[in-house]
Design an enzyme around this catalytic site. Structure first.
Site, mmCIF file in Angstrom:
data_model
loop_
_atom_site.group_PDB
_atom_site.id
_atom_site.type_symbol
_atom_site.label_atom_id
_atom_site.label_comp_id
_atom_site.label_asym_id
_atom_site.label_seq_id
_atom_site.Cartn_x
_atom_site.Cartn_y
_atom_site.Cartn_z
ATOM 1 N N ASP A 284 -62.835 -126.771 -62.342
ATOM 2 C CA ASP A 284 -64.086 -127.502 -62.529
ATOM 3 C C ASP A 284 -64.194 -128.742 -61.642
ATOM 4 O OD1 ASP A 284 -64.883 -125.668 -64.407
ATOM 5 O OD2 ASP A 284 -64.072 -126.795 -66.093
ATOM 6 N N ARG B 161 -69.656 -124.745 -66.021
ATOM 7 C CA ARG B 161 -70.564 -124.906 -67.159
ATOM 8 C C ARG B 161 -71.227 -126.288 -67.140
ATOM 9 N NH1 ARG B 161 -72.508 -120.688 -70.264
ATOM 10 N NH2 ARG B 161 -72.922 -121.340 -72.379
ATOM 11 N N ARG C 289 -61.426 -117.255 -60.034
ATOM 12 C CA ARG C 289 -60.338 -118.226 -60.215
ATOM 13 C C ARG C 289 -58.964 -117.570 -60.128
ATOM 14 N NH1 ARG C 289 -60.706 -119.650 -66.751
ATOM 15 N NH2 ARG C 289 -59.120 -118.119 -67.323
#
Lengths: 418, 418
Positions: free
Chosen positions: B142, B190, B298
């Site tokens: 992230d 997200r 990922r």
């Protein structure tokens, strides 16, 4: 005077169809018996519109770069010529364009439909007074052309799917204790399970992923599927599923068309993966993740199979060689000499025997329970993903070539239908 | 006697978190000041359950192989320790286990929550009578940890997304004349658009893909989006969209939760990509394709960023060095010295300043119209995807290591809560 070659890319593109174009053009450039290679802009549409790309304007370096560049450098199309009865004008137009541009060779690089078209053109050209040497060149990720051991494009998708399955499998394995227990990877193959089967190559032990493969060839039974998923999670701790987009119920309904509706009641584009995940969550309550590879799988030149690249180049080279030898209405095919180590050479098949024949995956490639592949499948598939053939990189990204795609000046009036 | 290190992997795994483990273990093995590296089986859960993996049982070759193996080799978990007030017993248990196994160092390899936990343990251990040196080690795709220039794991996802966007873009470009005109790639992120932004690196000319990026930071407006897609198709002939899974409306509703229902009225797992495709088809009628990368992105060690691998190893190595220097409650960070060419070194940040701070993407990284990235974003992102670091292959597949993961004998009674 040496006749020109018309070369067109047809149907869904692949990671290696440009390697075939490279083989055609590099080989043609070395011969004095042929003139220029003129490529159809957006495939056969380019012939109908008289939009012909003059590949002689491209540098040797650019053409060499095609070998490591995915997708169709001249554009492809999903355009199927109608039958001669329905639209003779299209065939006449092709011959007119070929005549106007001194084209004596028609190379059609595609799947089953394209081989059928090439076959028809070969039959017609003589009666239409401008004989054309027609060579079909195999290409399809679907791996469904007959006679040839495999179809250029398939090996690279197979490698992508096997590598991705292995990698995602490791991810799920490390999260499963407290989080995601099921992962579903949706792959291409509407009619045959060749690509899904390739996911099975990732498995290197009896507990390793993938644990479930869903083939279009095996009627989907929800109950058996859900039981298999649960048994796998109970035993291994997690479950990795490779699902063909063509997975279907016994009555032929695709899982992907399971009738999802959005908030307004519109039918929503499905996807096998989310449909399966929905079932699993409802029945077992496992946390699931899913992925739809779609175009990524067939464009993934960065992880192409070296074997596939070599074969793609070889069929392009062979097309020119066949034409120069005076062969007509044939397609170069890959002939397997042995599997371990893999030995192959180039043979030929008459277009009449290729057209309209679909090579299905033998039932003997699918395990008894319908959820895996057999040793025979592995023996067939494994050689096709051998070797890596990395493209050059700059600034962290693959350097794919972009051609000038300069058009030849038009000589004919516009054609109405295309 | 030299104290042992406890090392745990936490949260979602990455393509390079094992490279960090490799850095920790290889560095620790060279020092006489530390004992063994004991790894938590499935992360911190392993400490609570006293399931400690004895990494000294692994060969040097196996440990070296971690550098090129994706996902969490010891298992990871999504398990957040409650606050001290809510569950002091968990913290006491950690200290008990650390004491029982001569553990003097706690290395926690994860994102923001994990750094917070490491920080708390460092504060508590002294009052609980068993002082522990706590080192946080950054990891998260992230890219949202503060102070550090980037987070190990992000660069490889960024590279995967940029490469995939470029490849799929070429595919659509060659099909657009007669078939697919729009392609949507859904990527992770997200809360922040770092990963989606990386897709923008694929763009190497004003008409090149991606043409639209959807960030969680920019409120989604259907009308503006649909107009942008049409304008792009009109001008370029096709449109490639990279959409963050966190794309949302102004009121905070995620596009992925747009309320899809299956035939039985059950809410269906959404997916931003199919939702967008549905909109585009309804409004413009274009043929669309879509892909959801999910775990593939990922886990994709096969196309990891060499820069990311190096940094992941370096923070692992630095963690041991810091501990030996007597540092406590710190996290190694990556410091950017310059962007072009990229120069970085390792610095340190106090855990107190890392915990509970989320680094958001600056608005200046997003173009004015909200659909692309700026030159500043490019300058930041580009160095992070530099270099390839291919794993070894056998039989066409990457050879990822599988450890023995032998557990240390338990010394304590079982702990109830975990």
């Amino acid at each position: 005077m040496a006749k020109n070659i018309f070369y067109a890319q047809s149907g869904g593109v692949t990671a290696v169809i440009n390697a075939t174009a490279c083989g055609v053009i590099e080989t043609a450039r070395k011969s004095r018996q042929v003139g220029k290679v003129l490529a159809g802009k957006n495939g056969i549409i380019g012939a109908l519109r008289e939009e012909l790309i003059d590949t002689s304007k491209e540098s040797a370096k650019a053409i060499a770069g095609l070998r490591h560049t995915p997708s169709g450098a001249f554009g492809s199309c999903r355009y199927k010529l109608k039958s001669l009865e329905e639209n003779a004008a299209e065939y006449r137009r092709l011959i007119d364009v070929f005549r106007a541009h001194d084209i004596g060779y028609f190379f059609y690089n595609g799947g089953g439909d394209s081989q059928d078209t090439a076959h028809k053109v070969s039959q017609l050209s003589t009666t239409m007074g401008h004989p054309i040497t027609c060579i079909g060149i195999p290409k399809t990720v679907d791996n469904d052309l007959p006679i040839t051991d495999t179809c250029p494009g398939f090996g690279s998708v197979a490698k992508y799917v096997a590598v991705s399955t292995r990698e995602a499998g490791l991810d799920v394995a490390s999260m499963a204790e407290s989080s995601t227990k099921v992962f579903v990877l949706e792959v291409m193959g509407r009619h045959a399970g060749w690509i899904a089967a390739a996911g099975g190559l990732a498995r290197d032990s009896s507990s390793a992923p993938p644990h479930v493969i869903l083939f279009p060839e095996i009627a989907f039974e929800e109950k058996a599927f859900l039981a298999k998923v649960k048994a796998t999670v109970d035993k291994v701790g997690y479950c990795v599923i490779v699902a063909s987009e063509g997975a279907q119920y016994a009555d032929g309904r695709f899982l992907a068309d399971a009738g999802m509706k959005d908030a307004f009641g519109h039918t929503q584009l499905g996807g096998v993966a989310p449909t399966l995940v929905d079932m699993i969550k409802a029945e077992h309550g496992y946390k699931c993740h899913w992925s739809v590879a779609d175009y990524l799988q067939r464009a993934a030149r960065h992880i192409a199979s070296a074997t596939d690249v070599e074969q793609a180049y070889a069929v392009g080279k062979a097309a020119v060689a066949f034409a120069l030898e005076g062969k007509n209405a044939v397609m170069p095919v890959i002939q397997r000499k042995r599997s371990k180590p893999y030995r192959w050479d180039i043979g030929e098949a008459p277009l009449g025997k290729v057209a309209n024949v679909e090579k299905m995956m033998p039932r003997s490639f699918i395990s008894k329970d319908g959820f895996g592949i057999t040793a025979r499948a592995r023996e067939y598939l494994s050689p096709l993903i051998q070797g890596e053939d990395y493209p050059p990189y700059r600034d962290g990204l693959p350097q794919y070539v972009r051609l000038k795609n300069q058009l030849v000046r038009k000589k004919l009036p516009a054609f109405k239908s295309a």
